[in-house]
Scaffold this active site. Structure first.
Site, PDB file in Angstrom:
ATOM      1  N   SER A 104       0.858  -1.190   0.000  1.00 31.43           N
ATOM      2  CA  SER A 104       0.000   0.000   0.000  1.00 31.43           C
ATOM      3  C   SER A 104       0.892   1.238   0.000  1.00 31.43           C
ATOM      4  O   SER A 104       1.543   1.548   0.997  1.00 31.43           O
ATOM      5  CB  SER A 104      -0.907   0.012   1.242  1.00 31.43           C
ATOM      6  OG  SER A 104      -1.829  -1.040   1.190  1.00 31.43           O
ATOM      7  N   LYS A 178      -7.205   1.898  -2.843  1.00 31.24           N
ATOM      8  CA  LYS A 178      -6.823   1.480  -1.491  1.00 31.24           C
ATOM      9  C   LYS A 178      -6.893   2.654  -0.520  1.00 31.24           C
ATOM     10  O   LYS A 178      -7.352   2.514   0.623  1.00 31.24           O
ATOM     11  CB  LYS A 178      -5.418   0.876  -1.493  1.00 31.24           C
ATOM     12  CG  LYS A 178      -4.914   0.446  -0.099  1.00 31.24           C
ATOM     13  CD  LYS A 178      -5.831  -0.579   0.559  1.00 31.24           C
ATOM     14  CE  LYS A 178      -5.423  -0.892   1.989  1.00 31.24           C
ATOM     15  NZ  LYS A 178      -4.229  -1.731   2.101  1.00 31.24           N
ATOM     16  N   LYS A 246      -0.152   5.874   7.948  1.00 27.85           N
ATOM     17  CA  LYS A 246       0.586   5.957   6.681  1.00 27.85           C
ATOM     18  C   LYS A 246      -0.373   6.127   5.512  1.00 27.85           C
ATOM     19  O   LYS A 246      -0.179   6.984   4.639  1.00 27.85           O
ATOM     20  CB  LYS A 246       1.437   4.701   6.493  1.00 27.85           C
ATOM     21  CG  LYS A 246       2.198   4.637   5.162  1.00 27.85           C
ATOM     22  CD  LYS A 246       2.590   3.225   4.816  1.00 27.85           C
ATOM     23  CE  LYS A 246       1.409   2.396   4.373  1.00 27.85           C
ATOM     24  NZ  LYS A 246       1.773   1.076   3.807  1.00 27.85           N
TER      25      LYS A 246
END
Length: 303
Positions: A104, A178, A246
């Site tokens: 990711s 995502k 993140k």
């Protein structure tokens, strides 16, 4: 590294990054009959896969030599770039190999990696996943793919043991999906956590509340799995708060680049930033409840 079998599918897969998610994903591929060569920066995290039939590689370059498909499942964009380019993986790959990056990372990094690999004639698909360790173990991950449709279709048998793949758009679109997924996850975790506090402060039972609303409009995987963690106060990750942050950082950066204002995402981003800064990055992201309890001086927030 030993072994050169191509498995019953006739293709060899190099799997780089066998951590919390990568290991069960590699195990699914092994169970489906693929020949899988694994590498991890910490070798101990790859060694257990040898019992499932994986070949262990000492370096990422060793892993990709002769592989038809190279899957990366690494911590962040820096790790992906280091492995692919600084450590020579791109140069060690076969001319007809394909890279699937299931890490990711921000969309612009995925597009950059794709362009750099294209210069070498290597196709690239960004294919991050959602579903957590439970989905990785079961092979039910949601796989969001960005890249050339024909390339993705040719990889259908590789994706199938790990979950359900959907092409979202061109290079970078998988990573964009995502980020959008992680926005929904984070905001929903925040909403469930605040609801749990409201119930507690008013004298109700969190467990009974969760049961009461299941099957209604508030039902979700977050309420099911993360709501259960909150009720049981089990905050060993699953998905860590540092990884959630993140992804939220990348979502906010992408939104800024697109001149978008995302007030709900911005609010939960601020709370996760505080939670991680206070030393709780390795708690499950459902542990945001602890942070919100502490801000409200509720007893559960004392940790």
């Amino acid at each position: 590294m030993t072994g050169s079998s191509r498995g019953q599918h006739g293709r060899r897969i190099a799997f780089l990054g066998t951590g919390l998610m990568g290991a069960p994903m590699a195990r699914r591929l092994l169970g489906a009959g693929f020949a899988v060569i694994v590498w991890n920066r910490d070798p101990s995290k790859a060694e257990a896969l040898a019992g499932d039939g994986a070949v262990l590689a000492e370096t990422p370059m060793d892993a990709v030599a002769g592989a038809d498909v190279v899957i990366t499942m690494l911590t962040n964009a820096d790790a992906v770039e280091t492995v692919l380019f600084d450590r020579g993986v791109a140069d060690a790959m076969s001319a007809d190999a394909t890279v699937i990056d299931m890490s990711s990372i921000a969309p612009h990094f995925a597009r950059d990696h794709s362009a750099r690999l294209a210069e070498r004639g290597i196709p690239h698909v960004d294919a991050p996943v959602s579903g957590g360790v439970v989905g990785a173990d079961a092979g039910t991950l949601a796989i969001m793919a960005g890249g050339d449709q024909e390339v993705i279709e040719k990889l259908a048998d590789v994706f199938a043991p790990m979950g359900r793949v959907t092409r979202v758009g061109p290079s970078g679109a998988g990573q964009l999906a995502k980020l959008a997924n992680q926005q929904i996850v984070a905001v929903t975790i925040g909403a469930v956590a605040e609801a749990m506090m409201l119930i507690t402060a008013g004298g109700g039972s969190q467990a009974a509340f969760r049961d009461a609303i299941r099957g209604g409009f508030a039902e979700s995987r977050i309420l099911d799995l993360h709501g259960k963690r909150m009720v049981e106060r089990q905050f060993t990750p699953g998905g860590s708060s540092s990884n959630q942050l993140k992804d939220l950082n990348a979502a906010m950066e992408t939104a800024n680049a697109l001149s978008l204002t995302l007030p709900l995402t911005a609010a939960v981003h601020a709370e996760f930033s505080e939670f991680v800064a206070n030393g709780h990055g390795e708690k499950d992201h459902s542990g945001l409840l602890l942070h919100l309890e502490e801000k409200n001086a509720l007893p559960g927030g004392k940790r």
